[in-house]
Design a protein around this motif. Structure first.
Motif, PDB file in Angstrom:
ATOM      1  N   THR A   6    -100.840 -14.389  12.990  1.00 44.24           N
ATOM      2  CA  THR A   6    -100.900 -13.907  11.624  1.00 44.24           C
ATOM      3  C   THR A   6    -100.341 -12.497  11.494  1.00 44.24           C
ATOM      4  OG1 THR A   6    -102.869 -15.233  11.263  1.00 44.24           O
ATOM      5  CG2 THR A   6    -102.480 -13.436   9.717  1.00 44.24           C
ATOM      6  N   VAL A   7     -99.654 -12.261  10.393  1.00 41.85           N
ATOM      7  CA  VAL A   7     -99.146 -10.925  10.087  1.00 41.85           C
ATOM      8  C   VAL A   7     -99.781 -10.467   8.780  1.00 41.85           C
ATOM      9  CG1 VAL A   7     -97.105  -9.551   9.511  1.00 41.85           C
ATOM     10  CG2 VAL A   7     -96.947 -11.355  11.236  1.00 41.85           C
ATOM     11  N   VAL A   8    -100.412  -9.317   8.811  1.00 43.17           N
ATOM     12  CA  VAL A   8    -100.967  -8.720   7.605  1.00 43.17           C
ATOM     13  C   VAL A   8     -99.949  -7.700   7.094  1.00 43.17           C
ATOM     14  CG1 VAL A   8    -102.253  -6.963   8.898  1.00 43.17           C
ATOM     15  CG2 VAL A   8    -102.969  -7.555   6.602  1.00 43.17           C
ATOM     16  N   TYR A   9     -99.728  -7.675   5.768  1.00 39.53           N
ATOM     17  CA  TYR A   9     -98.834  -6.693   5.156  1.00 39.53           C
ATOM     18  C   TYR A   9     -99.694  -5.622   4.501  1.00 39.53           C
ATOM     19  CZ  TYR A   9     -94.548  -9.175   6.062  1.00 39.53           C
ATOM     20  OH  TYR A   9     -93.477  -9.755   6.694  1.00 39.53           O
ATOM     21  N   LEU A  10     -99.476  -4.383   4.914  1.00 43.88           N
ATOM     22  CA  LEU A  10    -100.237  -3.257   4.402  1.00 43.88           C
ATOM     23  C   LEU A  10     -99.412  -2.520   3.351  1.00 43.88           C
ATOM     24  CD1 LEU A  10    -101.548  -1.974   7.854  1.00 43.88           C
ATOM     25  CD2 LEU A  10    -102.700  -3.505   6.239  1.00 43.88           C
ATOM     26  N   HIS A  11    -100.100  -1.955   2.376  1.00 44.46           N
ATOM     27  CA  HIS A  11     -99.457  -1.245   1.271  1.00 44.46           C
ATOM     28  C   HIS A  11     -98.715  -0.014   1.782  1.00 44.46           C
ATOM     29  CE1 HIS A  11     -98.821   0.336  -2.724  1.00 44.46           C
ATOM     30  NE2 HIS A  11     -99.315   1.497  -2.313  1.00 44.46           N
ATOM     31  N   ALA A  12     -97.471   0.118   1.370  1.00 45.39           N
ATOM     32  CA  ALA A  12     -96.630   1.250   1.762  1.00 45.39           C
ATOM     33  C   ALA A  12     -96.130   1.953   0.500  1.00 45.39           C
ATOM     34  CB  ALA A  12     -95.459   0.768   2.605  1.00 45.39           C
ATOM     35  N   PRO A  13     -96.764   3.042   0.089  1.00 42.09           N
ATOM     36  CA  PRO A  13     -96.326   3.719  -1.126  1.00 42.09           C
ATOM     37  C   PRO A  13     -94.918   4.317  -1.002  1.00 42.09           C
ATOM     38  CG  PRO A  13     -98.085   4.958  -0.056  1.00 42.09           C
ATOM     39  CD  PRO A  13     -97.934   3.663   0.687  1.00 42.09           C
ATOM     40  N   ASP A  14     -94.508   4.701   0.219  1.00 39.31           N
ATOM     41  CA  ASP A  14     -93.171   5.229   0.485  1.00 39.31           C
ATOM     42  C   ASP A  14     -92.715   4.651   1.817  1.00 39.31           C
ATOM     43  OD1 ASP A  14     -90.878   6.665   1.130  1.00 39.31           O
ATOM     44  OD2 ASP A  14     -91.702   8.590   0.494  1.00 39.31           O
ATOM     45  N   LEU A  15     -92.092   3.485   1.755  1.00 37.30           N
ATOM     46  CA  LEU A  15     -91.729   2.748   2.963  1.00 37.30           C
ATOM     47  C   LEU A  15     -90.789   3.541   3.868  1.00 37.30           C
ATOM     48  CD1 LEU A  15     -92.036   0.132   4.556  1.00 37.30           C
ATOM     49  CD2 LEU A  15     -90.151  -0.820   3.223  1.00 37.30           C
ATOM     50  N   THR A  16     -89.819   4.212   3.308  1.00 39.85           N
ATOM     51  CA  THR A  16     -88.869   4.979   4.119  1.00 39.85           C
ATOM     52  C   THR A  16     -89.589   6.051   4.935  1.00 39.85           C
ATOM     53  OG1 THR A  16     -87.109   4.593   2.515  1.00 39.85           O
ATOM     54  CG2 THR A  16     -86.800   6.430   4.042  1.00 39.85           C
ATOM     55  N   ALA A  17     -90.468   6.798   4.303  1.00 45.00           N
ATOM     56  CA  ALA A  17     -91.220   7.841   5.016  1.00 45.00           C
ATOM     57  C   ALA A  17     -92.124   7.225   6.076  1.00 45.00           C
ATOM     58  CB  ALA A  17     -92.047   8.666   4.027  1.00 45.00           C
ATOM     59  N   MET A  18     -92.751   6.107   5.753  1.00 43.28           N
ATOM     60  CA  MET A  18     -93.654   5.465   6.709  1.00 43.28           C
ATOM     61  C   MET A  18     -92.887   4.946   7.922  1.00 43.28           C
ATOM     62  SD  MET A  18     -96.424   3.607   4.263  1.00 43.28           S
ATOM     63  CE  MET A  18     -97.603   3.242   5.547  1.00 43.28           C
ATOM     64  N   LEU A  19     -91.706   4.383   7.721  1.00 44.15           N
ATOM     65  CA  LEU A  19     -90.922   3.886   8.850  1.00 44.15           C
ATOM     66  C   LEU A  19     -90.477   5.035   9.759  1.00 44.15           C
ATOM     67  CD1 LEU A  19     -88.841   1.039   7.186  1.00 44.15           C
ATOM     68  CD2 LEU A  19     -90.820   0.828   8.719  1.00 44.15           C
ATOM     69  N   THR A  20     -90.200   6.182   9.192  1.00 46.28           N
ATOM     70  CA  THR A  20     -89.891   7.366  10.004  1.00 46.28           C
ATOM     71  C   THR A  20     -91.095   7.749  10.850  1.00 46.28           C
ATOM     72  OG1 THR A  20     -88.284   8.182   8.390  1.00 46.28           O
ATOM     73  CG2 THR A  20     -89.224   9.806   9.911  1.00 46.28           C
ATOM     74  N   ARG A  21     -92.285   7.699  10.247  1.00 39.01           N
ATOM     75  CA  ARG A  21     -93.499   8.048  10.986  1.00 39.01           C
ATOM     76  C   ARG A  21     -93.835   6.986  12.037  1.00 39.01           C
ATOM     77  NH1 ARG A  21     -95.351   9.837   5.568  1.00 39.01           N
ATOM     78  NH2 ARG A  21     -96.687   7.999   5.427  1.00 39.01           N
ATOM     79  N   VAL A  22     -93.498   5.724  11.774  1.00 36.33           N
ATOM     80  CA  VAL A  22     -93.735   4.657  12.757  1.00 36.33           C
ATOM     81  C   VAL A  22     -93.029   4.998  14.065  1.00 36.33           C
ATOM     82  CG1 VAL A  22     -93.105   2.268  13.348  1.00 36.33           C
ATOM     83  CG2 VAL A  22     -94.229   2.751  11.177  1.00 36.33           C
ATOM     84  N   SER A  23     -91.748   5.309  13.997  1.00 31.30           N
ATOM     85  CA  SER A  23     -91.005   5.590  15.229  1.00 31.30           C
ATOM     86  C   SER A  23     -91.497   6.872  15.889  1.00 31.30           C
ATOM     87  CB  SER A  23     -89.502   5.639  14.970  1.00 31.30           C
ATOM     88  OG  SER A  23     -89.186   6.674  14.076  1.00 31.30           O
ATOM     89  N   LYS A  24     -91.819   7.890  15.123  1.00 33.27           N
ATOM     90  CA  LYS A  24     -92.329   9.144  15.691  1.00 33.27           C
ATOM     91  C   LYS A  24     -93.679   8.948  16.367  1.00 33.27           C
ATOM     92  CE  LYS A  24     -89.969  12.379  12.658  1.00 33.27           C
ATOM     93  NZ  LYS A  24     -90.128  13.384  11.597  1.00 33.27           N
ATOM     94  N   ALA A  25     -94.468   7.978  15.888  1.00 33.72           N
ATOM     95  CA  ALA A  25     -95.809   7.740  16.436  1.00 33.72           C
ATOM     96  C   ALA A  25     -95.804   6.733  17.588  1.00 33.72           C
ATOM     97  CB  ALA A  25     -96.751   7.265  15.320  1.00 33.72           C
ATOM     98  N   GLY A  26     -94.632   6.239  17.971  1.00 34.35           N
ATOM     99  CA  GLY A  26     -94.553   5.347  19.120  1.00 34.35           C
ATOM    100  C   GLY A  26     -94.413   3.877  18.792  1.00 34.35           C
ATOM    101  N   GLY A  27     -94.222   3.541  17.523  1.00 34.90           N
ATOM    102  CA  GLY A  27     -94.026   2.151  17.129  1.00 34.90           C
ATOM    103  C   GLY A  27     -92.551   1.845  16.951  1.00 34.90           C
ATOM    104  N   GLU A  28     -92.272   0.641  16.472  1.00 33.96           N
ATOM    105  CA  GLU A  28     -90.887   0.204  16.314  1.00 33.96           C
ATOM    106  C   GLU A  28     -90.761  -0.656  15.071  1.00 33.96           C
ATOM    107  OE1 GLU A  28     -87.661  -2.538  18.776  1.00 33.96           O
ATOM    108  OE2 GLU A  28     -89.711  -2.358  19.502  1.00 33.96           O
ATOM    109  N   CYS A  29     -89.707  -0.424  14.294  1.00 34.28           N
ATOM    110  CA  CYS A  29     -89.396  -1.302  13.166  1.00 34.28           C
ATOM    111  C   CYS A  29     -88.534  -2.433  13.707  1.00 34.28           C
ATOM    112  CB  CYS A  29     -88.658  -0.539  12.069  1.00 34.28           C
ATOM    113  SG  CYS A  29     -88.236  -1.578  10.661  1.00 34.28           S
ATOM    114  N   VAL A  30     -88.991  -3.682  13.527  1.00 39.72           N
ATOM    115  CA  VAL A  30     -88.254  -4.828  14.065  1.00 39.72           C
ATOM    116  C   VAL A  30     -87.591  -5.675  12.991  1.00 39.72           C
ATOM    117  CG1 VAL A  30     -89.602  -4.947  16.188  1.00 39.72           C
ATOM    118  CG2 VAL A  30     -90.365  -6.237  14.188  1.00 39.72           C
ATOM    119  N   PHE A  31     -87.868  -5.363  11.723  1.00 42.82           N
ATOM    120  CA  PHE A  31     -87.245  -6.077  10.613  1.00 42.82           C
ATOM    121  C   PHE A  31     -87.298  -5.194   9.376  1.00 42.82           C
ATOM    122  CE2 PHE A  31     -87.701  -8.614   6.734  1.00 42.82           C
ATOM    123  CZ  PHE A  31     -86.539  -9.361   6.781  1.00 42.82           C
ATOM    124  N   GLY A  32     -86.200  -5.151   8.655  1.00 47.35           N
ATOM    125  CA  GLY A  32     -86.182  -4.437   7.389  1.00 47.35           C
ATOM    126  C   GLY A  32     -85.758  -2.989   7.553  1.00 47.35           C
TER     127      GLY A  32
END
Length: 121
Positions: free
Chosen positions: A67-93
């Motif tokens: 299962t994949v849960v989708y969480l609310h992203a008020p500013d997706l671009t900023a959040m994706l930048t923080r994902v990579s800085k925090a050690g995660g990875e964007c795999v789609f989109g």
């Protein structure tokens, strides 16, 4: 019934690492709780809206499947930048959805879980 979702839990192996990741991505502080041998870091939420938590427990294992849960992203671009800085990875989109639904992305967190982010239109 205003929503089907009541509560969600994202399994983690390292609660400290996972909490640091999600607090960085969401720029928010999580509440720590424990019960029945499980440790949790609760996402910020207000009743009656659904809530959720990061959960560390013997029967809960992170996974890139299921299962994949989708969480609310008020500013997706900023959040994706923080994902990579925090050690995660964007795999789609980011992917703009049809019919003015918004934009989504799929990330992999520090625990190996796939989690969706959705910025409404």
């Amino acid at each position: 019934m205003s929503t089907i979702i009541n509560w969600f839990e994202i399994p983690v192996a390292d609660l400290e690492r996972a909490t640091a990741f999600y607090e960085a991505v969401f720029a928010a502080e999580f509440k720590r709780e424990s019960m029945s041998g499980m440790e949790m870091a609760v996402f910020p939420y207000e009743d009656p809206h659904p809530g959720g938590a990061l959960l560390k427990g013997e029967a809960f294992k992170p996974s890139a499947q299921g299962t994949v849960v989708y969480l609310h992203a008020p500013d997706l671009t900023a959040m994706l930048t923080r994902v990579s800085k925090a050690g995660g990875e964007c795999v789609f989109g980011p992917q703009v959805l049809p019919d003015n639904i918004g934009t989504i992305a799929l990330i992999v967190d520090t625990e190996g879980n796939r989690v969706g982010l959705h910025q409404p239109a």
